[in-house]
Design an enzyme around this catalytic site. Structure first.
Site, PDB file in Angstrom:
ATOM      1  CG  HIS A 267      -2.336   0.408   0.866  1.00 29.31           C
ATOM      2  ND1 HIS A 267      -3.133  -0.288  -0.022  1.00 29.31           N
ATOM      3  CD2 HIS A 267      -3.073   1.469   1.264  1.00 29.31           C
ATOM      4  CE1 HIS A 267      -4.297   0.320  -0.134  1.00 29.31           C
ATOM      5  NE2 HIS A 267      -4.289   1.390   0.624  1.00 29.31           N
ATOM      6  CE1 TYR A 302      -2.462   8.654  -1.070  1.00 28.82           C
ATOM      7  CE2 TYR A 302      -4.746   8.799  -1.766  1.00 28.82           C
ATOM      8  CZ  TYR A 302      -3.678   8.052  -1.326  1.00 28.82           C
ATOM      9  OH  TYR A 302      -3.829   6.702  -1.132  1.00 28.82           O
TER      10      TYR A 302
END
Length: 323
Positions: A267, A302
């Site tokens: 991940h 993000y």
């Protein structure tokens, strides 16, 4: 590991029927992925075991107090199960709320006692990404000219090139890679199947395409000859589909060889893929599509990472940033 309270619970027939109806709704009508279904089944099983132990025999007997009491015991483990973190407890309460809402809509219960019981709010945790040079070091440290070495390099190049989840990568079949040859016009593309079996097509960069092509030509044929015929793209040493655990081991070995002094998981490559795209100027909605997020809100976390980078650059470069 000691089994949780749901493992040995014998549920009253009415609760058992209501549980099965909700799980069937999740699997058939909402099409949840196997891993998500397993999490729902575990959380709901713990909740119903708690209710059964309290003498509740049917959905109609459940009130808000039982729901709030359950929210407390999963944080402490006083029901005999493992204490849950804030994030895991929030996931559990979301599952309980969804089930009660379903029961009320379907007439299984007259009211929804969980509608005003809110899950605990976990602190916002930024995705962990590593730098571009660190990613390159891992990729260059992976693989060799052996069949498994070619597979290892292809797998890691693929994960970083596409931002795929590890479950999506190991679930790939050979036919899901379209135009993997570097001689073809335009970038190769790959068909991924995300949560809920939702399909999306994403580009596969030239480095990833070349690594996959090398593996398909010089690695996979030798591995496939060791097992039963399978359409799987990434194979283990016995010719079967590569497992999630093996993929973790491959990345861990490459990270250790590259002397990356931090925890790295599959991940991590997905987080790094998204962060590096945004830092390079990609639109957040494009990144959302590439990652397979249902909502742009999930992807926007993000942007916090890239905002930190912008602040650092600003502080270092602007003549009046610091006084």
């Amino acid at each position: 590991m000691t089994p949780g309270p749901e493992a040995e619970a014998v549920l009253p027939p009415a609760l058992l029927r209501a549980q099965r109806e909700y799980l069937q709704h999740l699997a058939v009508e909402r099409g949840l992925a196997a891993n998500t279904m397993a999490a729902y089944r575990r959380d709901i099983g713990r909740y119903l075991a708690f209710l059964a132990a309290a003498g509740v025999k049917a959905p109609a007997e459940i009130g808000r107090k039982q729901v709030t009491d359950f929210a407390q015991v999963i944080s402490t483990g006083s029901d005999g199960g493992s204490p849950l973190s804030v994030r895991s407890a929030a996931r559990c309460i979301v599952a309980v709320r969804g089930m009660h809402k379903f029961w009320a809509l379907e007439g299984i219960a007259a009211a929804d006692p969980a509608s005003e019981v809110h899950p605990p709010m976990p602190g916002r945790r930024l995705p962990k990404a590593i730098s571009v040079p660190e990613v390159i070091r891992i990729l260059e440290a992976s693989g060799s000219d052996s069949p498994t070495g070619l597979r290892d390099r292809a797998l890691l190049e693929f994960l970083y090139s596409t931002g795929a989840r590890i479950s999506e990568a190991i679930g790939l079949d050979v036919d899901d890679v379209l135009g993997s040859s570097a001689t073809e016009t335009g970038p190769a593309v790959v068909r991924l199947f995300g949560k809920g079996s939702k399909e999306r097509v994403v580009p596969l960069g030239s480095y990833g395409a070349r690594a996959v092509e090398a593996y398909l030509v010089r690695g996979r044929p030798l591995l496939s000859g060791k097992g039963k015929p399978t359409p799987a793209l990434f194979l283990n040493a016995r010719g079967g589909r590569l497992s999630r655990q093996s993929a973790w081991t491959i990345l861990k070995a490459a990270a250790e060889k590259a002397q990356i002094g931090k925890a790295v998981s599959p991940h991590t490559l997905r987080h790094s893929f998204a962060t590096h795209l945004l830092e390079g100027g990609a639109d957040v909605r494009v990144v959302q599509e590439l990652l397979g997020h249902a909502s742009v809100t999930t992807t926007q976390v993000y942007t916090l990472v890239t905002a930190d980078t912008l602040r650092e650059v600003y502080a270092a470069a602007h003549p009046r940033a610091l006084g």
